[in-house]
Design a protein around this motif. Structure first.
Motif, mmCIF file in Angstrom:
data_model
loop_
_atom_site.group_PDB
_atom_site.id
_atom_site.type_symbol
_atom_site.label_atom_id
_atom_site.label_comp_id
_atom_site.label_asym_id
_atom_site.label_seq_id
_atom_site.Cartn_x
_atom_site.Cartn_y
_atom_site.Cartn_z
ATOM 1 N N ALA A 1 0.843 -1.203 0.000
ATOM 2 C CA ALA A 1 0.000 0.000 0.000
ATOM 3 C C ALA A 1 0.874 1.247 0.000
ATOM 4 O O ALA A 1 0.578 2.232 -0.695
ATOM 5 N N THR B 1 2.466 1.469 -3.697
ATOM 6 C CA THR B 1 1.560 1.687 -4.844
ATOM 7 C C THR B 1 0.526 2.795 -4.590
ATOM 8 O O THR B 1 -0.037 3.348 -5.540
ATOM 9 N N TYR C 1 -2.288 2.160 -3.269
ATOM 10 C CA TYR C 1 -3.579 1.469 -3.166
ATOM 11 C C TYR C 1 -3.661 0.746 -1.824
ATOM 12 O O TYR C 1 -2.733 0.033 -1.452
ATOM 13 N N SER C 2 -4.784 0.914 -1.141
ATOM 14 C CA SER C 2 -4.959 0.164 0.113
ATOM 15 C C SER C 2 -5.355 -1.268 -0.232
ATOM 16 O O SER C 2 -5.728 -1.566 -1.384
ATOM 17 N N GLN D 1 -8.727 -1.682 -1.764
ATOM 18 C CA GLN D 1 -8.858 -1.186 -3.153
ATOM 19 C C GLN D 1 -8.346 -2.190 -4.185
ATOM 20 O O GLN D 1 -8.813 -2.197 -5.316
ATOM 21 N N VAL D 2 -7.348 -3.001 -3.804
ATOM 22 C CA VAL D 2 -6.742 -3.862 -4.829
ATOM 23 C C VAL D 2 -7.216 -5.318 -4.807
ATOM 24 O O VAL D 2 -7.073 -6.024 -5.800
ATOM 25 N N ARG E 1 1.494 4.761 -9.624
ATOM 26 C CA ARG E 1 0.833 4.747 -8.310
ATOM 27 C C ARG E 1 -0.637 5.173 -8.461
ATOM 28 O O ARG E 1 -1.019 5.678 -9.522
ATOM 29 N N GLN E 2 -1.358 5.007 -7.398
ATOM 30 C CA GLN E 2 -2.781 5.345 -7.462
ATOM 31 C C GLN E 2 -2.989 6.799 -7.893
ATOM 32 O O GLN E 2 -3.869 7.111 -8.687
#
Ligand code: FAD
Length: 517
Positions: free
Chosen positions: A51, A54, A56-57, A60-61, A100-101
């Motif tokens: 997390a 990237t 993203y938590s 989220q992924v 990244r997000q």
């Protein structure tokens, strides 16, 4: 050999006894971004570091494909290779450009390992990645700096070479590479250092600071074409060691930077002026030498009848003392005149003792003799060894010596009707010596007369032509003074080859009576 301490090995079973929760926590809390996917790369698990990298938590992924991270700029071939390896149940490592997000691209270094069940089927993939954007930036900065330095160094009109303490060339430039052709040697730096700092190998290995010097000149002689003068300057560079064992300590290695400048045009100017002056000095010395030889020969020949007269006077003494007395008076008067004659023999000019480059002497002699060589239609083959260590000697005497040898060769080949007219001059570096050969394609000296050639007043030439035959005996004396030898052999073409050898392991300073400056 000392025993290598063995690491304590714990039984494998102990690890399997760990509670499953520990595995989960270890993966979750690891500082490496870890994800676990199904065989289609759909994410089933992602840890906290994933997390962080990237953006993203976990929520989220989960359920999304790993392609979610793709920046869409990694070449297809990379993915194809990756999937080929994974499909074959082999791990894959490589670099991918991710996003990244928030949309910011980053360079990920990724390792993916297939997880295979007991039936041999891939059930999951384990992905581990780290952000190497900064590392990549630094690598590029270093690479760009290296390229910039190389471009600047290559554009410089002087040659550079950086040597490590063993003499290995670590870095060089275009101008340095050009020297490979000029000198025709494997490592120009070594050849030049051999010429200007003969003990450089030992000093560089043991006391590199003593290898530092400025503007030492090396003369490079090539058979055809002009000689080249290279000025060598060295400086010491301290470099950080790249060995693993120097990681925790200040490991430092020393490098020797050689800067080599071509100073040929400057030296050529000076050489022209020097050759003109030298020509005048040699001509003068040749005239006085001829006078010296003429007078010495005359005294030598006059002594013969005087000795006969002295014997006659001794015999006459008993029978006719009065006549013997008159004879002895005449003898004494003649000896007095001879002594007077001896005193007017012109002295040899004072010649300083200096380190001498033998190639330079030979080239001087060739230059001085050029008009005679051309006039006699003689083809010259000049084969010097590119660089030679200096010998301690008297330059004027050595020039006279080699000029006498070249003059002898010209004379030998100048006889009427002689067709083959070739003069070959070579200089070679032997085992602790320098060997110079002056060989001609003339009629040569018969084997039984060769040893006599060094006797004073021996001449194979026509005495009426003005030769008194002291050239080779003088040459032998000059070589003896220079701790060397001279010999005569038959040349390859059946002519005469004079072989002159300078010893490099003995110091002739005492014999020459002077200090080299
Ligand atoms: P895709 O449609 O995925 O296909 C690209 C190529 O791969 C094609 O040639 C296709 O034939 C082949 N391919 C795709 N899936 C499979 C499969 N299941 N079996 C065999 N061949 C297949 N990609 C990233 O860009 N960034 C990442 O960080 C990343 N991490 C990953 C982590 C893991 C554990 C795994 C298993 C994969 C990861 N991937 C990652 C790869 C990702 O799943 C995609 O394959 C990739 O992003 C290309 O996506 P795409 O949509 O452009 O093309």
């Amino acid at each position: 050999m000392p025993a290598i301490p063995q690491a304590k090995v714990r039984p494998v079973q102990q690890a399997t006894e760990l509670p499953p929760e520990v595995y989960r926590q270890a993966v979750d809390q690891a500082d490496l971004a870890i994800s676990i996917t199904d065989p289609e790369a759909n994410i089933l698990f992602a840890n906290a570091a994933f997390a962080r990298v990237t953006g993203y938590s976990g929520e989220q992924v989960i359920g999304m494909n790993e392609s979610l991270l793709s920046n869409q700029t990694t070449p297809d071939e990379t993915y194809q290779t990756m999937w080929r390896e994974l499909t074959a149940q082999r791990p894959w490592s490589g670099k991918l450009l991710n996003r990244r997000q928030g949309g910011e691209p980053y360079l990920a270094e990724l390792t993916i390992s297939p997880v295979v069940d007991r039936r041999g089927e891939t059930t999951h993939f384990l992905g581990m990645q780290r952000d190497i954007t900064e590392l990549h930036r630094l690598e590029r900065v270093v690479l760009n700096q290296k390229k910039l330095i190389e471009a600047v160094v290559d554009a410089a009109p002087i040659a550079f070479a950086l040597l490590d303490q063993s003499g290995r060339v670590l870095l060089d430039n275009h101008e340095y590479k050009k020297l490979l052709t000029t000198l025709q040697v494997n490592e120009p730096a070594h050849t030049l250092l051999d010429g200007v700092a003969p003990n450089w190998r030992e000093t560089l290995a043991e006391q590199p600071a003593t290898c530092v010097f400025a503007n030492r000149e090396a003369r490079v002689d090539r058979g055809a074409g002009r000689a080249q003068w290279l000025s060598v300057t060295t400086s010491q560079i301290e470099m950080h060691s790249d060995c693993a064992d120097s990681y925790f300590c200040e490991g430092c290695q020393v490098g020797l930077l050689l800067v080599i400048a071509d100073v040929s045009s400057l030296r050529e100017e000076q050489e022209r002026a020097r050759t003109a002056a030298m020509q005048a000095v040699l001509a003068d010395e040749e005239r006085t030498a001829a006078m010296r030889e003429g007078l010495t020969a005359a005294i030598f020949r006059l002594e013969e009848p005087l000795n006969v007269m002295a014997s006659a006077a001794a015999v006459l003494q008993r029978r006719d003392p009065a006549s013997a007395g008159v004879l002895q008076q005449a003898l004494a008067a003649s000896r007095e005149h001879l002594e007077l004659l001896r005193q007017v023999i012109p002295q040899a000019p004072r010649d300083i003792v200096v380190p001498v480059n033998v190639n330079e002497i030979l080239r001087d002699v060739l230059e001085i003799c050029t008009p005679r060589l051309l006039g006699a239609g003689i083809v010259v083959d000049w084969r010097p060894t590119a660089t030679l260590p200096p010998v301690i000697g008297r330059p004027l005497q050595l020039r006279m010596l080699f000029k006498a040898l070249v003059d002898n060769a010209i004379e030998a080949m100048s006889c009427k009707g002689w067709r083959r007219r070739e003069l070959c001059l070579t200089s070679a570096l032997g085992d602790n010596c320098i060997v110079v050969t002056v060989s001609d394609s003339g009629p040569g000296i018969p084997a039984d007369e060769r040893h006599k050639a060094f006797e004073p007043f021996f001449t194979g030439k026509n005495r009426n032509a003005g030769h008194i035959g002291t050239g080779l005996s003088r040459a032998q004396q000059v070589m003896a003074d220079h701790a060397g030898i001279i010999d005569i052999e038959e040349s390859e073409s059946g002519g005469c080859a004079a072989i002159v050898e300078f010893r490099l392991d003995s110091d002739p300073t005492a014999r020459l009576g002077g200090d080299p400056n």
